[in-house]
Design an enzyme around this catalytic site. Structure first.
Site, short mmCIF file in Angstrom:
data_model
loop_
_atom_site.label_atom_id
_atom_site.label_comp_id
_atom_site.label_asym_id
_atom_site.label_seq_id
_atom_site.Cartn_x
_atom_site.Cartn_y
_atom_site.Cartn_z
CG HIS A 395 -0.39 0.46 2.49
ND1 HIS A 395 0.81 0.03 2.99
CD2 HIS A 395 -0.87 1.33 3.42
CE1 HIS A 395 1.05 0.60 4.16
NE2 HIS A 395 0.04 1.39 4.44
CB ALA A 397 7.70 3.50 0.37
#
Length: 473
Positions: A395, A397
């Site tokens: 969703h 980094a």
């Protein structure tokens, strides 16, 4: 170092076992109550050896009671599977051991069917952030998360990328006046927005949900603290996308990240507590307490969770509509996806409940948005429907360091230099949200090429966040 934190290993060293008594002891230790570290450890050992002597102690009574009833508590505890089920891990070399350990415990739940860990994964409460868990007819409130239905929403406008330079100050002001940021913040009564989500029947028929309606109305169209944002940037389509109907080129785009605000957090807290009372799991799995969907409590949470998800979507809708109208722009395309949620889906021919805590749905041809950080690329993606990953992707980094670590180690000067180099204007945010506190988004994306195809890129240019998650700038 007398104020050094006491942890589970310290308690194990003086004879405690990894059970609910340890949890109570650690909770008492958080308050410290004038004890030095050594005094606290000495007393913890004394309580362990003679709990009956502390039944009237104002500080250690809860611990003494648990120790005296530990056999009964363990008899009531739902046993975990002896062996954890296998699960897929993407980008394993970049995922901390704490997240893997949490996933290992989740894979031992008696209701677990399958699991996967995304490349942005890091340790959370219960299920790790970036954890995906499929269960048999059971929903885990902490497997969904506190910010129920948190999501990304992207609007691509019929305005060229150059608009960012020619109308920079205007765009800054639009961001400042189109939402509110931070824990507890919302709108005054005369500023509030109406939306159909407030007419949901639960606000009338369910006493607990009804008590949250005014809070929901106050915060409708607001944004959270922490890593939540509203930002303008450049959306680049290298080639035409027939499904979205967007020609190749660079466009002004709006990207938002936020969830269900106080409504969702209160629902999460209420049903997590209820689940722990009903579903008594071993200490290491206590945050994974689940509700059977055949029960009234399970159905109540399911309805409340879906309401929170609808409310989160409504918040983004209000923000995007306000900004589009302020710009006088036309919408070329809009994409929205959510995480911190549970879905009824098919897995290997059976219906399961799929929890995605900080993970993006990536079923076949499902559109999703995976942001980087305030100064790095984000990606518009199309899911490949990889069943091994339970049709999921990362969703974002993912954090490389905790907020506390970021605040202690990162430099405001270095952040300023990085933002200037990338041409990013930052409104609000703390050093804990600096790009250096996050994993490299390109590394994360390279670890999930089997899960998604990249459709377009988003480059942030004017970023609006809360200062520290609790106050406005």
């Amino acid at each position: 170092m007398e104020n050094q934190r006491i942890n589970g290993n310290d308690l194990l060293a003086i004879g405690y076992q990894e059970n609910h008594a340890m949890g109570v002891a650690l909770k008492i230790n958080k308050k410290r109550l004038g004890f030095t570290r050594e005094e606290m450890l000495v007393t913890f050992k004394a309580v362990l050896e003679q709990p009956e002597s502390y039944l009237h102690d104002p500080v250690f009574k809860p611990l003494a009671e648990v120790l005296l009833s530990i056999d009964t508590l363990e008899d009531e505890t739902i046993a975990l599977k002896e062996e954890a089920l296998n699960y897929a891990v993407y980008g394993a070399e970049h995922i901390e051991d704490g997240a893997k350990k949490q996933m290992h415990v989740a894979m031992k739940l008696p209701v677990t069917v399958a699991g996967a860990l995304m490349p942005d994964a890091h340790q959370g409460y219960g299920l790790p952030i970036g954890g995906v868990l499929a269960t048999n007819n059971a929903v885990i409130p902490y497997g969904v998360g506190v910010d129920i239905g948190c999501r990304m929403a992207l609007s691509v406008f019929d305005l060229p990328a150059e608009y960012l330079n020619t109308h920079h100050d205007t765009l800054k002001n639009v961001l400042k006046h189109s939402t509110r940021f931070g824990a507890g913040h919302g709108f005054l009564r005369h500023e509030r927005t109406d939306h159909a989500v407030l007419d949901h029947s639960l606000f009338e028929t369910h006493d607990f949900i009804r008590s949250l309606k005014d809070k929901a109305w106050t915060q409708l169209g607001s944004s959270g603290g922490g890593n939540h944002f509203v930002e303008f940037g450049i959306m680049e389509f290298a080639s035409a996308d027939a499904t979205l109907g967007v020609a190749p080129g660079k466009y002004l785009a709006l990207l938002t990240h936020s969830g269900s605000r106080g409504l969702g957090a209160t629902i999460a807290g209420h049903y997590t507590k209820l689940a722990k009372e009903i579903c008594k799991l071993p200490y290491e799995a206590q945050h994974l307490a689940y509700l059977d969907l055949h029960t009234a409590e399970g159905q109540e949470y399911w309805l409340a969770m879906n309401l929170a998800g609808d409310y989160a979507s409504a918040c983004h809708e209000v923000i995007h509509d306000k900004i589009r109208k302020a710009l006088g722009a036309e919408l070329l395309t809009k994409v929205e996806n959510h995480h911190n949620f549970a879905w009824k889906e098919q897995f290997e021919g059976e219906e399961v409940i799929v929890h995605r805590k900080g993970a993006t749905p990536a079923g076949k041809d499902t559109m999703g948005i995976i942001p980087g950080s305030m100064a790095t690329l984000g990606f518009l993606v199309r899911g490949k429907g990889e069943e091994t990953a339970i049709n999921s992707a990362s969703h974002g980094a993912g954090r490389l360091m905790s907020r506390t670590q970021a605040i202690k180690t990162l430099s405001a000067t270095d952040l300023k230099t990085l933002l200037e180099d990338q041409g990013v204007t930052l409104l609000g945010a703390g050093i804990d949200e600096a790009p250096m506190a996050y994993k490299d988004i390109h590394t994360v994306m390279s670890a999930q090429t089997d899960l998604v195809d990249i459709v377009a890129t988003f480059s942030p240019k004017i970023v609006r966040m809360a200062d520290d998650g609790s106050r406005e700038d």
